[in-house]
Design an enzyme around this catalytic site. Sequence first.
Site, short mmCIF file in Angstrom:
data_model
loop_
_atom_site.label_atom_id
_atom_site.label_comp_id
_atom_site.label_asym_id
_atom_site.label_seq_id
_atom_site.Cartn_x
_atom_site.Cartn_y
_atom_site.Cartn_z
N TYR A 1 0.83 -1.20 0.00
CA TYR A 1 0.00 0.00 0.00
C TYR A 1 0.87 1.25 0.00
CZ TYR A 1 -3.65 3.27 1.42
OH TYR A 1 -4.53 4.32 1.49
N GLY B 1 -5.55 10.46 6.67
CA GLY B 1 -5.27 9.40 7.65
C GLY B 1 -6.32 8.31 7.56
#
Length: 153
Positions: free
Chosen positions: A44, A77
């Site tokens: 990722y 986030g």
Amino acid sequence: MQVNFLSYVQLTSLALPSLTDSKGSLVVVSSLLGRVPTSFSSPYSAAKFALDSFFGSLRRELDVQDVNVAITMCILGLQDRASVAEGVRGVTRAKSALGPKAALAVIRGSATRTSCVFYPWRFHVLCLLRAWLPHPKAWFIREELNVSVTAAA
């Protein structure tokens, strides 16, 4: 890589002629993990680092060619979604951000043609610290991880 990087590149290459004509803008939704690598997120993070690099380079190329297309990179986030919460349960102590507030930050950044949006804002400080103080960053990341759970997995 297909979803988190290559799809952005393909869509951008198709849309760029129209965006150039209309003086439009691109909004790239990325992650803090595209700026600050952490444990247990290698694939990722690699895709998000690639996004940051590709669109940073594209922004420079468009600027040199005097093309008025804005590129807004959004560094977000953890989002407050059930699938995200389940995936990181017990692994991190990081709190998730509310989706509507993150969406508002993305919209505001796009509307003002800002080059970079951080949500929550404290991630901007963490990204600055990454270059200046690498050891406290490692300490911070260790503090965010629940190492006993990740070691057992």
